[in-house]
Design a protein around this motif. Structure first.
Motif, PDB file in Angstrom:
ATOM      1  N   LYS A 107       0.842  -1.187   0.000  1.00 25.33           N
ATOM      2  CA  LYS A 107       0.000   0.000   0.000  1.00 25.33           C
ATOM      3  C   LYS A 107       0.877   1.237   0.000  1.00 25.33           C
ATOM      4  O   LYS A 107       1.814   1.342   0.793  1.00 25.33           O
ATOM      5  CB  LYS A 107      -0.914  -0.005   1.225  1.00 25.33           C
ATOM      6  N   LEU A 108       0.594   2.171  -0.886  1.00 27.63           N
ATOM      7  CA  LEU A 108       1.415   3.376  -1.026  1.00 27.63           C
ATOM      8  C   LEU A 108       0.617   4.612  -0.622  1.00 27.63           C
ATOM      9  O   LEU A 108      -0.526   4.788  -1.031  1.00 27.63           O
ATOM     10  CB  LEU A 108       1.903   3.526  -2.463  1.00 27.63           C
ATOM     11  N   GLN A 109       1.249   5.462   0.177  1.00 26.17           N
ATOM     12  CA  GLN A 109       0.657   6.735   0.588  1.00 26.17           C
ATOM     13  C   GLN A 109       1.754   7.793   0.545  1.00 26.17           C
ATOM     14  O   GLN A 109       2.473   7.983   1.518  1.00 26.17           O
ATOM     15  CB  GLN A 109       0.056   6.631   1.994  1.00 26.17           C
ATOM     16  N   PHE A 110       1.882   8.463  -0.582  1.00 30.04           N
ATOM     17  CA  PHE A 110       2.952   9.437  -0.731  1.00 30.04           C
ATOM     18  C   PHE A 110       2.627  10.718   0.036  1.00 30.04           C
ATOM     19  O   PHE A 110       1.452  11.070   0.204  1.00 30.04           O
ATOM     20  CB  PHE A 110       3.180   9.752  -2.210  1.00 30.04           C
ATOM     21  N   PRO A 111       3.648  11.410   0.509  1.00 30.85           N
ATOM     22  CA  PRO A 111       3.413  12.620   1.312  1.00 30.85           C
ATOM     23  C   PRO A 111       2.782  13.729   0.482  1.00 30.85           C
ATOM     24  O   PRO A 111       2.919  13.755  -0.749  1.00 30.85           O
ATOM     25  CB  PRO A 111       4.826  13.009   1.775  1.00 30.85           C
ATOM     26  N   PRO A 112       2.087  14.653   1.136  1.00 34.56           N
ATOM     27  CA  PRO A 112       1.479  15.781   0.412  1.00 34.56           C
ATOM     28  C   PRO A 112       2.538  16.552  -0.365  1.00 34.56           C
ATOM     29  O   PRO A 112       3.632  16.826   0.140  1.00 34.56           O
ATOM     30  CB  PRO A 112       0.890  16.632   1.538  1.00 34.56           C
ATOM     31  N   GLY A 113       2.211  16.892  -1.603  1.00 34.22           N
ATOM     32  CA  GLY A 113       3.131  17.668  -2.429  1.00 34.22           C
ATOM     33  C   GLY A 113       4.176  16.850  -3.144  1.00 34.22           C
ATOM     34  O   GLY A 113       4.992  17.404  -3.893  1.00 34.22           O
ATOM     35  N   PHE A 114       4.160  15.540  -2.960  1.00 35.30           N
ATOM     36  CA  PHE A 114       5.143  14.683  -3.622  1.00 35.30           C
ATOM     37  C   PHE A 114       4.690  14.443  -5.063  1.00 35.30           C
ATOM     38  O   PHE A 114       3.663  13.821  -5.305  1.00 35.30           O
ATOM     39  CB  PHE A 114       5.259  13.344  -2.885  1.00 35.30           C
ATOM     40  N   ARG A 115       5.467  14.955  -6.023  1.00 39.00           N
ATOM     41  CA  ARG A 115       5.098  14.847  -7.434  1.00 39.00           C
ATOM     42  C   ARG A 115       5.658  13.567  -8.041  1.00 39.00           C
ATOM     43  O   ARG A 115       6.867  13.328  -7.999  1.00 39.00           O
ATOM     44  CB  ARG A 115       5.600  16.061  -8.202  1.00 39.00           C
ATOM     45  N   LEU A 116       4.761  12.778  -8.573  1.00 35.82           N
ATOM     46  CA  LEU A 116       5.167  11.512  -9.183  1.00 35.82           C
ATOM     47  C   LEU A 116       5.390  11.734 -10.678  1.00 35.82           C
ATOM     48  O   LEU A 116       4.439  11.897 -11.450  1.00 35.82           O
ATOM     49  CB  LEU A 116       4.082  10.447  -8.962  1.00 35.82           C
ATOM     50  N   THR A 117       6.629  11.746 -11.091  1.00 36.85           N
ATOM     51  CA  THR A 117       6.931  11.891 -12.511  1.00 36.85           C
ATOM     52  C   THR A 117       6.585  10.603 -13.244  1.00 36.85           C
ATOM     53  O   THR A 117       6.413   9.543 -12.635  1.00 36.85           O
ATOM     54  CB  THR A 117       8.420  12.204 -12.720  1.00 36.85           C
ATOM     55  N   LYS A 118       6.482  10.693 -14.546  1.00 28.01           N
ATOM     56  CA  LYS A 118       6.170   9.522 -15.351  1.00 28.01           C
ATOM     57  C   LYS A 118       7.238   8.446 -15.182  1.00 28.01           C
ATOM     58  O   LYS A 118       6.923   7.255 -15.070  1.00 28.01           O
ATOM     59  CB  LYS A 118       6.067   9.923 -16.833  1.00 28.01           C
ATOM     60  N   GLU A 119       8.487   8.862 -15.129  1.00 29.74           N
ATOM     61  CA  GLU A 119       9.587   7.912 -14.962  1.00 29.74           C
ATOM     62  C   GLU A 119       9.519   7.229 -13.595  1.00 29.74           C
ATOM     63  O   GLU A 119       9.734   6.018 -13.477  1.00 29.74           O
ATOM     64  CB  GLU A 119      10.921   8.652 -15.118  1.00 29.74           C
ATOM     65  N   TYR A 120       9.189   8.026 -12.577  1.00 27.21           N
ATOM     66  CA  TYR A 120       9.119   7.466 -11.228  1.00 27.21           C
ATOM     67  C   TYR A 120       7.929   6.504 -11.092  1.00 27.21           C
ATOM     68  O   TYR A 120       8.039   5.445 -10.458  1.00 27.21           O
ATOM     69  CB  TYR A 120       9.008   8.587 -10.207  1.00 27.21           C
ATOM     70  N   ARG A 121       6.779   6.855 -11.687  1.00 28.52           N
ATOM     71  CA  ARG A 121       5.617   5.972 -11.650  1.00 28.52           C
ATOM     72  C   ARG A 121       5.928   4.626 -12.299  1.00 28.52           C
ATOM     73  O   ARG A 121       5.540   3.572 -11.789  1.00 28.52           O
ATOM     74  CB  ARG A 121       4.435   6.622 -12.389  1.00 28.52           C
TER      75      ARG A 121
END
Length: 386
Positions: free
Chosen positions: A204-218
């Motif tokens: 289960k993933l819960q990224f912190p507020p404001g954390f931008r997921l780039t296409k490469e990172y996704r």
């Protein structure tokens, strides 16, 4: 100051080119967890003192306490620390001052897990070890986090001879190893992650507020989520010859197994958090072959690592909602109330707590930073001039 987000993302995607310090600095700050870590700092600093007071039925004279415990509590001195928390510590006049816990604090600290629950926690911890055994000294370092009684060596280990046994440690004289007696095959534990897993092998993933997921990172995260791995209770065999040269895929699997172990370990703790240094003690015994701190930093959707108070504390994200535990129990609720007592400091009490506090001229800065509660060699408990 944290690095710009784009710079941090590039560092996370190219771990081999960064130092440990750079990696910590590059993390995306989550202020909810930072506040939570700061709130716990006074209690963390006071834990050795609290343990000493709990072990003694009578108030302890400060000079005697100073000889027993090399306490480092506060930048402005230990007595200042004690005066800050009159709802937890009771300073008694006349001189020499003596110290005890307040009834409210003592009551909260007396809340404990049941013998069956503590035995099961210890059983699960040992079942994660490659050898189904752990050094007793390492377990002592995390007994609070696991809600084990302070006498667990007697009350839990000796009370369950069908599960545990103590043997001398062949590598360290005068120390012991705790072994699991029961055949691991007869006790199949289901990892906690199985209860919340969105898909097979995924976390289960819960990224912190404001954390931008780039296409490469996704793309990278999606590939990692699909990667199979060995669960925390599944046995592993050491690599032949202990070779450090492994394929990229093998290292990713080793990393994912480490994530699974850390996830399960944190799930066993009362407050779903632990200092990284304490967890690292188990690295060899759990068969973790990757850097533990990097595991926490490289998976910000699963863990959050705080450096508040000059100590690294890791939290299990999914177990929190807006800074509160999703699932609580009597022990976690009692600890939360104890933290609240310490956060109140002297507010609302004026000078009415005790004559010892009045005579000592206690003053409090309510805006004091949590970073003051760190260990310093120059803050030993010294009452010789008091």
């Amino acid at each position: 100051m944290p690095l710009p987000l784009r710079v941090a993302a590039r560092l996370l995607l190219a771990r081999g080119k960064t130092t440990a310090v750079q990696h910590v600095v590059a993390r995306h700050l989550d202020h909810t967890f930072e506040r939570l870590a700061a709130a716990h700092l006074p209690l963390v600093a006071a834990s050795p003192l609290i343990d000493a007071l709990r072990a003694c039925p009578e108030p302890l004279a400060l000079p005697n306490l100073a000889r027993r415990l090399p306490l480092r509590l506060h930048r402005r001195g230990p007595l200042h620390f004690l005066r800050l928390f009159p709802r937890v510590f009771h300073l008694r006049a006349p001189l020499p001052l003596s110290l005890s816990l307040t009834p409210a604090a003592a009551g909260l600290l007396s809340v404990a897990s049941s013998p069956a629950d503590t035995a099961r926690t210890l059983h699960r911890l040992l079942a994660m070890s490659v050898t189904r055994s752990l050094p007793l000294r390492a377990i002592f370092r995390v007994w609070r986090e696991l809600a084990l009684p302070d006498d667990f060596e007697d009350s839990v280990v000796e009370g369950h001879p069908h599960l545990f046994r103590l043997v001398p440690n062949p590598d360290e004289p005068n120390t012991h190893i705790l072994q699991l007696v029961a055949d691991p095959a007869t006790e199949e534990f289901t990892p906690v992650v199985e209860k919340t897993r969105p898909d097979r092998y995924a976390f289960k993933l819960q990224f912190p507020p404001g954390f931008r997921l780039t296409k490469e990172y996704r793309k990278k995260v999606k590939g990692w989520q699909l990667l199979p791995y060995t669960g925390p209770y599944q046995g592993v065999s050491p690599r032949a010859g202990g070779s450090k040269r492994v394929s990229k895929l093998a290292r990713r699997k080793m990393e994912k197994r480490a994530v699974g172990i850390a996830h399960e370990f944190l799930s066993l703790t009362v407050e779903k958090m632990v200092e990284v240094e304490k967890f690292s003690q188990f690295r060899k015994w759990f068969g973790i072959e990757v850097n533990v701190r990097d595991v926490f930093l490289d998976h910000p959707g699963i863990f959050y690592l705080s450096a508040k108070g000059k100590r690294h504390t890791v939290f299990l994200r999914e177990m929190y909602d807006r800074g509160k535990l999703v699932l609580s129990n009597d022990v976690s609720e009692a600890r939360a109330k104890l933290v609240e007592l310490m956060l109140l400091r002297r507010r609302g009490l004026g000078n009415a707590n005790s004559s010892a506090n009045m005579d000592s001229g206690a003053t409090v800065d309510a805006r004091e930073s949590g970073d003051d509660f760190v260990e310093h060699e120059d803050c030993l408990l010294d009452v010789s001039d008091k």
